[in-house]
Design a protein around this motif. Structure first.
Motif, mmCIF file in Angstrom:
data_model
loop_
_atom_site.group_PDB
_atom_site.id
_atom_site.type_symbol
_atom_site.label_atom_id
_atom_site.label_comp_id
_atom_site.label_asym_id
_atom_site.label_seq_id
_atom_site.Cartn_x
_atom_site.Cartn_y
_atom_site.Cartn_z
ATOM 1 N N VAL A 202 0.861 -1.179 0.000
ATOM 2 C CA VAL A 202 0.000 0.000 0.000
ATOM 3 C C VAL A 202 0.901 1.234 0.000
ATOM 4 C CG1 VAL A 202 -1.636 1.348 1.367
ATOM 5 C CG2 VAL A 202 -1.914 -1.133 1.191
ATOM 6 N N PRO A 203 0.686 2.183 -0.924
ATOM 7 C CA PRO A 203 1.508 3.396 -0.945
ATOM 8 C C PRO A 203 1.020 4.390 0.107
ATOM 9 C CG PRO A 203 -0.083 3.467 -2.728
ATOM 10 C CD PRO A 203 -0.305 2.161 -2.021
ATOM 11 N N TYR A 204 1.820 4.628 1.108
ATOM 12 C CA TYR A 204 1.421 5.522 2.182
ATOM 13 C C TYR A 204 1.880 6.956 1.976
ATOM 14 C CZ TYR A 204 0.048 1.548 5.123
ATOM 15 O OH TYR A 204 -0.570 0.442 5.630
ATOM 16 N N PHE A 205 2.943 7.152 1.196
ATOM 17 C CA PHE A 205 3.599 8.453 1.179
ATOM 18 C C PHE A 205 3.511 9.131 -0.186
ATOM 19 C CE2 PHE A 205 6.035 5.652 4.130
ATOM 20 C CZ PHE A 205 5.485 6.169 5.305
ATOM 21 N N VAL A 206 3.500 10.449 -0.152
ATOM 22 C CA VAL A 206 3.463 11.256 -1.371
ATOM 23 C C VAL A 206 4.668 10.905 -2.237
ATOM 24 C CG1 VAL A 206 3.598 13.603 -2.269
ATOM 25 C CG2 VAL A 206 2.228 13.125 -0.217
ATOM 26 N N GLY A 207 4.412 10.685 -3.525
ATOM 27 C CA GLY A 207 5.481 10.340 -4.452
ATOM 28 C C GLY A 207 5.628 8.856 -4.706
ATOM 29 N N GLN A 208 5.015 8.025 -3.856
ATOM 30 C CA GLN A 208 5.069 6.587 -4.077
ATOM 31 C C GLN A 208 4.067 6.191 -5.162
ATOM 32 O OE1 GLN A 208 4.373 4.791 -0.170
ATOM 33 N NE2 GLN A 208 6.552 4.313 -0.011
ATOM 34 N N GLU A 209 4.488 5.295 -6.013
ATOM 35 C CA GLU A 209 3.612 4.816 -7.084
ATOM 36 C C GLU A 209 2.576 3.857 -6.525
ATOM 37 O OE1 GLU A 209 3.880 2.345 -11.328
ATOM 38 O OE2 GLU A 209 5.709 2.825 -10.182
ATOM 39 N N HIS B 4 0.683 0.903 -7.393
ATOM 40 C CA HIS B 4 0.592 -0.158 -8.400
ATOM 41 C C HIS B 4 -0.260 -1.324 -7.906
ATOM 42 C CE1 HIS B 4 3.810 -1.976 -5.960
ATOM 43 N NE2 HIS B 4 4.485 -0.849 -6.112
ATOM 44 N N ARG B 5 -1.213 -1.015 -7.022
ATOM 45 C CA ARG B 5 -2.055 -2.082 -6.471
ATOM 46 C C ARG B 5 -2.912 -2.755 -7.536
ATOM 47 N NH1 ARG B 5 -4.562 1.020 -1.355
ATOM 48 N NH2 ARG B 5 -4.351 2.787 -2.782
ATOM 49 N N SER B 6 -3.437 -1.977 -8.456
ATOM 50 C CA SER B 6 -4.292 -2.548 -9.503
ATOM 51 C C SER B 6 -3.520 -3.513 -10.387
ATOM 52 C CB SER B 6 -4.904 -1.431 -10.343
ATOM 53 O OG SER B 6 -5.714 -1.952 -11.366
ATOM 54 N N SER B 7 -2.326 -3.103 -10.825
ATOM 55 C CA SER B 7 -1.518 -3.971 -11.684
ATOM 56 C C SER B 7 -0.996 -5.177 -10.901
ATOM 57 C CB SER B 7 -0.351 -3.186 -12.290
ATOM 58 O OG SER B 7 0.485 -2.639 -11.291
ATOM 59 N N ASP B 8 -0.658 -4.976 -9.625
ATOM 60 C CA ASP B 8 -0.199 -6.092 -8.801
ATOM 61 C C ASP B 8 -1.301 -7.139 -8.641
ATOM 62 O OD1 ASP B 8 2.229 -4.898 -8.521
ATOM 63 O OD2 ASP B 8 2.004 -4.385 -6.400
ATOM 64 N N LEU B 9 -2.530 -6.654 -8.469
ATOM 65 C CA LEU B 9 -3.652 -7.577 -8.321
ATOM 66 C C LEU B 9 -3.865 -8.383 -9.597
ATOM 67 C CD1 LEU B 9 -5.983 -8.678 -6.656
ATOM 68 C CD2 LEU B 9 -7.350 -6.686 -7.350
ATOM 69 N N LYS B 10 -3.722 -7.723 -10.750
ATOM 70 C CA LYS B 10 -3.862 -8.441 -12.019
ATOM 71 C C LYS B 10 -2.780 -9.510 -12.162
ATOM 72 C CE LYS B 10 -6.044 -4.601 -14.511
ATOM 73 N NZ LYS B 10 -5.892 -3.581 -15.578
ATOM 74 N N GLU B 11 -1.542 -9.166 -11.777
ATOM 75 C CA GLU B 11 -0.447 -10.140 -11.826
ATOM 76 C C GLU B 11 -0.712 -11.299 -10.881
ATOM 77 O OE1 GLU B 11 2.332 -10.428 -13.698
ATOM 78 O OE2 GLU B 11 1.551 -8.790 -14.919
ATOM 79 N N LEU B 12 -1.260 -10.994 -9.719
ATOM 80 C CA LEU B 12 -1.589 -12.034 -8.744
ATOM 81 C C LEU B 12 -2.621 -13.001 -9.314
ATOM 82 C CD1 LEU B 12 -1.677 -13.315 -5.911
ATOM 83 C CD2 LEU B 12 -3.216 -11.465 -5.214
ATOM 84 N N VAL B 13 -3.646 -12.451 -9.946
ATOM 85 C CA VAL B 13 -4.690 -13.303 -10.535
ATOM 86 C C VAL B 13 -4.096 -14.190 -11.632
ATOM 87 C CG1 VAL B 13 -6.810 -13.285 -11.915
ATOM 88 C CG2 VAL B 13 -6.566 -11.725 -9.966
ATOM 89 N N ARG B 14 -3.234 -13.613 -12.472
ATOM 90 C CA ARG B 14 -2.613 -14.404 -13.540
ATOM 91 C C ARG B 14 -1.739 -15.513 -12.958
ATOM 92 N NH1 ARG B 14 -2.632 -9.477 -16.791
ATOM 93 N NH2 ARG B 14 -0.747 -8.699 -15.777
ATOM 94 N N ALA B 15 -1.036 -15.211 -11.873
ATOM 95 C CA ALA B 15 -0.170 -16.211 -11.256
ATOM 96 C C ALA B 15 -0.983 -17.359 -10.671
ATOM 97 C CB ALA B 15 0.686 -15.561 -10.176
#
Length: 392
Positions: free
Chosen positions: A216-223, A225-236
């Motif tokens: 989870v990105p907590y800080f300003v400037g952090q990317e 990428h939860r949506s893309s990570d979730l898609k990768e998780l589903v594919r895996a």
């Protein structure tokens, strides 16, 4: 994200310091995971991320992971169905195991983390002649779980305790994984392990309980990428050759976005040209993973909103008598005054439990729920702690 007028109402009615958990947002987050996963995997909520959400999550998640007797007693007192509970945790005292088994028996599911735990469960099953469903926890190279050979040996002697039903494998290696590639590697490893274990033992493992540790990105400037990570998780998960069922165990990813921490600026000053503000909360209330003496700027808002005046850099400090009590070092805030309220976002997971809650015997903050259906619901008042820090 809650509207400012809702947050203003909360501030005016309930005061600070307080935690606010937006139940509608929690449900929305779980819904997004459900939509992405479809029938590919279930969802287990790790309640250590936010034990206050256990009752709310009962209707949203397939299962709740319970890692201590305290968490177990929370679930019992709230009347959460035992069928929803996965009793986990690295240390399970024999007396605790027996208490839970005598209370709920095989209605719960359990993890086994050591041979001693295996023997405790086996003895109860044999004595009561009642079935219990367990996961064998596979270590990821730390103090949790057992190595592959130990798991192999337990499966090999499974017929010696026919009431102990080995349901599957439990695996969690850590949280805040920065790249989905790590999750893919772990699922490939688990896929191979499960296939080899079935080949070696002739025993079909039905389920995998896996904690992906999505970040989870907590800080300003952090990317983000939860949506893309979730898609990768589903594919895996889809790519696994082993065809048992998968349960994804998550806490931070499901709860972080629903939480707010509200704290009031009580004093402002300048020292050696540096601006400081002192708030009525601090690091004993708010803990973000990766934050070190306010080096990073969390996502936050200021009430009342001010669009005029000079924007200056502020060091935001809490009320503790320690130089480490810094929430932000270089926060750009416009026309900050005593009485303003800082609203920290993404405070729905761990923030309220990982801080130095008893340091200096400050009160514990008030905790509130909000949803359109229930409205505003105080779920804990402010609690004095000084009696916990004195001789009785």
């Amino acid at each position: 994200m809650m509207m400012m007028d809702q947050l203003e109402y909360c501030i005016m009615k309930f005061g600070t310091p307080s935690y606010l958990f937006d139940i509608d947002k929690m449900k929305e987050t779980v819904g997004k995971f459900r939509e992405a996963l479809g029938e590919k995997a279930g969802l287990c909520f790790a309640m250590k991320a936010n034990p206050f959400l256990a009752g709310q999550m009962e209707t949203q998640a397939d299962r709740l992971e319970v890692c201590s007797m305290g968490e177990f007693r929370i679930c019992k007192k709230q009347g959460i169905a035992p069928e929803k509970l996965l009793i986990s945790g690295v240390l399970k005292e024999k007396e605790e195991i027996l208490e839970i088994l005598d209370t709920y028996g095989g209605a719960c599911t359990y993890t086994i983390e050591s041979l001693d735990q295996y023997h405790s469960f086996s003895e109860w099953c044999q004595r009561k002649e009642k079935p219990v469903h367990v996961y064998l926890r596979l270590t990821s190279g730390n103090q949790f779980g057992m190595d592959g050979e130990t798991i192999y040996n337990i499966i090999k002697i499974r017929t010696m305790c026919p009431y102990l039903n080995i349901q599957g494998i439990h695996y969690f290696s850590g949280t805040q994984k920065k790249h989905a590639g790590k999750i893919k590697e772990e699922l490939e490893y688990l896929d191979q392990f499960l296939m080899e274990m079935e080949e070696r033992t002739g025993f079909q493992l039905e389920e995998l309980e896996y904690g992906p540790g999505l970040s989870v990105p907590y800080f300003v400037g952090q990317e983000d990428h939860r949506s893309s990570d979730l898609k990768e998780l589903v594919r895996a998960v889809e790519g696994m050759k082993w065809k048992g069922s998968v349960m994804l165990e998550m806490g931070r990813a499901l709860a972080a976005d629903c939480g707010y921490y509200l704290t009031t600026v009580k004093d402002i000053k300048q020292s050696n040209g540096k601006r400081y503000c002192i708030v009525d909360g601090g690091i004993h209330h708010l803990s973000y993973d990766g934050q070190i003496r306010g080096m990073y700027e969390p996502v936050f808002r200021v009430w009342p909103e001010n669009q005029t005046g000079a924007e200056c850099q502020w060091t935001v400090c809490g009320s503790l008598c320690t130089v480490n009590d810094v929430l932000m070092q270089k926060a750009s805030i416009r026309d900050l005054k005593a009485g303003n309220v800082l609203i920290f976002e993404r405070a729905g997971a761990y923030a309220m439990t990982e801080g130095m809650a008893l340091f200096l015997s400050h009160e514990l903050p008030k905790i509130l729920f909000y949803s359109k259906e229930m409205g505003w619901k105080p779920v804990r008042g402010r609690i004095p702690t000084f009696e916990w820090n004195m001789e009785n």
